[in-house]
Design a protein around this motif. Structure first.
Motif, short mmCIF file in Angstrom:
data_model
loop_
_atom_site.label_atom_id
_atom_site.label_comp_id
_atom_site.label_asym_id
_atom_site.label_seq_id
_atom_site.Cartn_x
_atom_site.Cartn_y
_atom_site.Cartn_z
N GLY A 118 63.66 43.28 3.28
CA GLY A 118 62.50 44.13 3.53
C GLY A 118 61.27 43.32 3.90
N VAL A 119 61.04 42.24 3.18
CA VAL A 119 59.91 41.36 3.48
C VAL A 119 60.08 40.73 4.87
N ALA A 120 61.29 40.26 5.16
CA ALA A 120 61.55 39.66 6.47
C ALA A 120 61.31 40.67 7.59
N TYR A 121 61.80 41.89 7.40
CA TYR A 121 61.60 42.95 8.39
C TYR A 121 60.11 43.24 8.57
N ASP A 122 59.39 43.31 7.45
CA ASP A 122 57.96 43.58 7.54
C ASP A 122 57.22 42.50 8.32
N LEU A 150 68.21 49.38 8.82
CA LEU A 150 68.56 47.96 8.68
C LEU A 150 69.08 47.67 7.28
N LEU A 151 68.35 48.12 6.28
CA LEU A 151 68.76 47.84 4.90
C LEU A 151 70.11 48.49 4.59
N GLU A 152 70.34 49.69 5.08
CA GLU A 152 71.63 50.36 4.86
C GLU A 152 72.76 49.60 5.58
N THR A 153 72.48 49.11 6.78
CA THR A 153 73.48 48.35 7.54
C THR A 153 73.84 47.06 6.80
N ILE A 154 72.85 46.38 6.29
CA ILE A 154 73.10 45.14 5.55
C ILE A 154 73.87 45.44 4.27
N LYS A 155 73.47 46.49 3.58
CA LYS A 155 74.15 46.90 2.34
C LYS A 155 75.64 47.13 2.61
N GLU A 156 75.94 47.81 3.71
CA GLU A 156 77.34 48.07 4.07
C GLU A 156 78.06 46.81 4.53
N GLY A 157 77.30 45.88 5.11
CA GLY A 157 77.90 44.65 5.63
C GLY A 157 78.21 43.61 4.57
N VAL A 158 77.45 43.64 3.47
CA VAL A 158 77.67 42.66 2.40
C VAL A 158 77.65 43.35 1.03
N LYS A 211 75.85 49.24 14.62
CA LYS A 211 75.82 50.18 13.49
C LYS A 211 74.38 50.51 13.12
N PHE A 212 73.50 49.52 13.17
CA PHE A 212 72.08 49.72 12.90
C PHE A 212 71.50 50.79 13.83
N PHE A 213 71.74 50.64 15.13
CA PHE A 213 71.22 51.61 16.08
C PHE A 213 71.85 52.99 15.90
#
Length: 147
Positions: free
Chosen positions: A132-136, A111-119, A28-30
């Motif tokens: 966001g910090v982890a991704y950075d 990524l953030l949108e995918t996580i938002k939809e996932g949880v 979904k992220f991709f």
């Protein structure tokens, strides 16, 4: 900026909810990236001449699983350890493909949108900030290897 204990806890809790379907979430992220920037498919050699729909492409699903495994590595160590992961290879590949800051920014939003939809039941500004910090941190490690 390092992850705080609270941020790590938020990531761990959300990852516990996401990990059972990590390949699906990775796909979904991709798909979000390709929806926002269809030209990004050109960065993936196995997608250039493929007639397989993106959501069914087995190589893209495999790639999505690798992304999930990188997230697991980040969780296990609390930081990105280039020497203990495939980040050196990722840096070289991203450099060769011409991945730019804009690509990384687009991927972060996806990524953030995918996580938002996932949880959705636990999504919050604090959770978004933590991921966001982890991704950075992950991107900084990749960029450090893009020499």
């Amino acid at each position: 900026m390092a992850l705080t204990a609270q941020q790590e806890s938020l990531i761990v809790n959300s990852w516990d909810m996401l990990k059972n379907d990590s390949a699906d979430h990775g796909l979904k992220f991709f798909l979000k990236i390709f929806s926002a920037a269809p030209e990004a498919t050109a960065l993936f050699s196995y997608l250039k001449d493929s007639s397989v729909p993106l959501d069914q492409n087995p190589k893209l699903k495999t790639h999505a699983t690798l992304i999930a495994e990188t997230a697991i590595q980040l969780r296990k160590t609390g930081k990105v350890n280039v020497g203990e992961s495939n980040l050196k290879h990722l840096g070289a590949v991203h450099l060769k493909l011409g991945v730019t800051h804009a690509h990384f920014a687009l991927a972060k939003a996806a990524l953030l949108e995918t996580i938002k939809e996932g949880v959705p039941c636990i999504w919050s500004t604090a959770l978004s900030d933590a991921w966001g910090v982890a991704y950075d941190h992950l991107v900084a490690a990749i960029k450090a290897e893009m020499k």
